[in-house]
Design a protein around this motif. Structure first.
Motif, mmCIF file in Angstrom:
data_model
loop_
_atom_site.group_PDB
_atom_site.id
_atom_site.type_symbol
_atom_site.label_atom_id
_atom_site.label_comp_id
_atom_site.label_asym_id
_atom_site.label_seq_id
_atom_site.Cartn_x
_atom_site.Cartn_y
_atom_site.Cartn_z
ATOM 1 N N GLU A 317 62.312 47.821 33.294
ATOM 2 C CA GLU A 317 62.477 47.026 34.521
ATOM 3 C C GLU A 317 61.336 47.302 35.490
ATOM 4 O O GLU A 317 60.808 46.371 36.122
ATOM 5 N N THR A 320 58.080 45.723 34.043
ATOM 6 C CA THR A 320 58.137 44.261 34.139
ATOM 7 C C THR A 320 57.909 43.807 35.574
ATOM 8 O O THR A 320 57.168 42.840 35.834
ATOM 9 N N GLY A 321 58.506 44.523 36.522
ATOM 10 C CA GLY A 321 58.372 44.143 37.922
ATOM 11 C C GLY A 321 56.968 44.290 38.458
ATOM 12 O O GLY A 321 56.513 43.482 39.277
ATOM 13 N N THR A 324 54.088 41.818 36.043
ATOM 14 C CA THR A 324 54.183 40.360 35.897
ATOM 15 C C THR A 324 54.023 39.671 37.248
ATOM 16 O O THR A 324 53.998 40.306 38.288
#
Length: 324
Positions: A317, A320-321, A324
């Motif tokens: 998480e 990804t945060g 992206t």
């Protein structure tokens, strides 16, 4: 320190990376024809190439590099006088690779590798998207297995402000000798250091902090100088070193200096092996190949299993945060 069955996505491929003195294993993203972010994974005092941790944390949306910095061919044999510039060079090598988006780089470190990524990002602005430190130290520590020697160098000079050994200041003191002397002096409960009665190394680090309490601020990692977001994952039953207390100390220092983009997740009743896939043997004892002793990772089986699974999720998480 951990052995076990490999856990990897079926589509994962890997290649050795040997370039400009940098050694590691490179895992391309699932779509190598398009530029994707890159995550550098750095291990702890066991050295070598951290393939096992990397394959556990791998996500197909990004490239991953399992980076070695000692304990592998062509690199130092122990954690001693490791130049921070080596990691800068690794980033430069990655930036030149096709399929790597040079503007989206993150680092993940485990144990001594977590200490390293925090120290590195606090001293050199690498334009990182994020730093993830799993069971980190709040302090710069000495070498391993020789705690009174320098672990790190910067600009060709040793980083001499580090938390030293407990029972002697001799440069040839080993971690194992320091633990044995601590027990003999009655400074910690006795353990044989065998597979059935492994050492609790966290006792040694707590005792070092007590002895050098007046100087601890000199050894602290300046987390407030890190320009990216930071994720700290720690374990309250860590038997290798008191990572939960270290994590809280890092958060306190960050907030004292106005840095707010630090997230700290503490796992209650979990041990040092957060970065690895859970397996039951880790709850009893681990043989450290460089320290040459048996030690306990800490935690209870149920909590270690849950913490390992949640660490995997939280790291994904976080990456990804920020990427992206």
């Amino acid at each position: 320190m951990r052995q076990g069955k490999e856990k990897r996505p079926l589509a994962m491929i890997k290649t050795m990376l040997i370039a400009q003195g940098v050694l590691g294993t490179f895992y391309p993203s699932a779509n190598p024809t398009e530029k994707a972010p890159v995550v550098i994974v750095i291990s702890g005092s066991e050295g070598g190439i951290p393939q096992y941790i990397t394959e556990n944390l791998y996500m197909p949306e990004a490239n991953f590099l399992a980076l070695s910095y000692f304990g592998a061919e062509g690199l130092p044999s122990s954690l001693e006088n490791i130049p921070l510039e080596y990691f800068v060079k690794a980033i430069e090598v990655l930036k030149q690779m096709p399929g790597v988006d040079a503007s989206r780089i993150a680092v993940v470190g485990n144990s001594r590798g977590a200490e390293l990524v925090l120290l590195l990002a606090s001293r050199i602005d690498l334009d990182l998207r994020g730093v993830c430190a799993i069971v980190p130290s709040q302090y710069v520590n000495g070498g391993f297995p020789y705690p009174n020697r320098n672990a790190w160098t910067h600009n060709g000079k040793p980083i001499r402000e580090f938390l030293p050994g407990l029972t002697s200041n001799h440069e040839n003191l080993t971690e194992g000798e320091d633990i044995v002397a601590m027990i003999e002096q009655g400074l910690a409960p006795k353990h044989e250091g065998s597979q059935n009665d492994p050492l609790i190394i966290a006792d040694l680090f707590r005792a070092r902090q007590m002895k050098h309490q007046a100087d601890l601020s000199n050894y602290e990692i300046a987390i407030e100088n890190i320009t990216s977001s930071v994720l700290l994952l720690t374990a309250e039953a860590d038997a290798i070193w008191p990572s939960a207390a270290y994590g809280q100390g890092l958060v306190n220092r960050a907030y004292l200096h106005g840095k707010r983009d630090v997230t700290h997740k503490r796992f209650s009743e979990a041990g040092h092996g957060l970065a690895f896939p859970y397996y039951e043997e880790y709850d009893t004892s681990i043989f450290h190949p460089i320290g040459n002793f048996w030690c306990h990772g800490g935690g209870e089986p149920f909590h270690n299993k849950i913490a390992s699974e949640q660490t995997h999720t939280l790291v994904h998480e976080f990456l990804t945060g920020i990427l992206t």
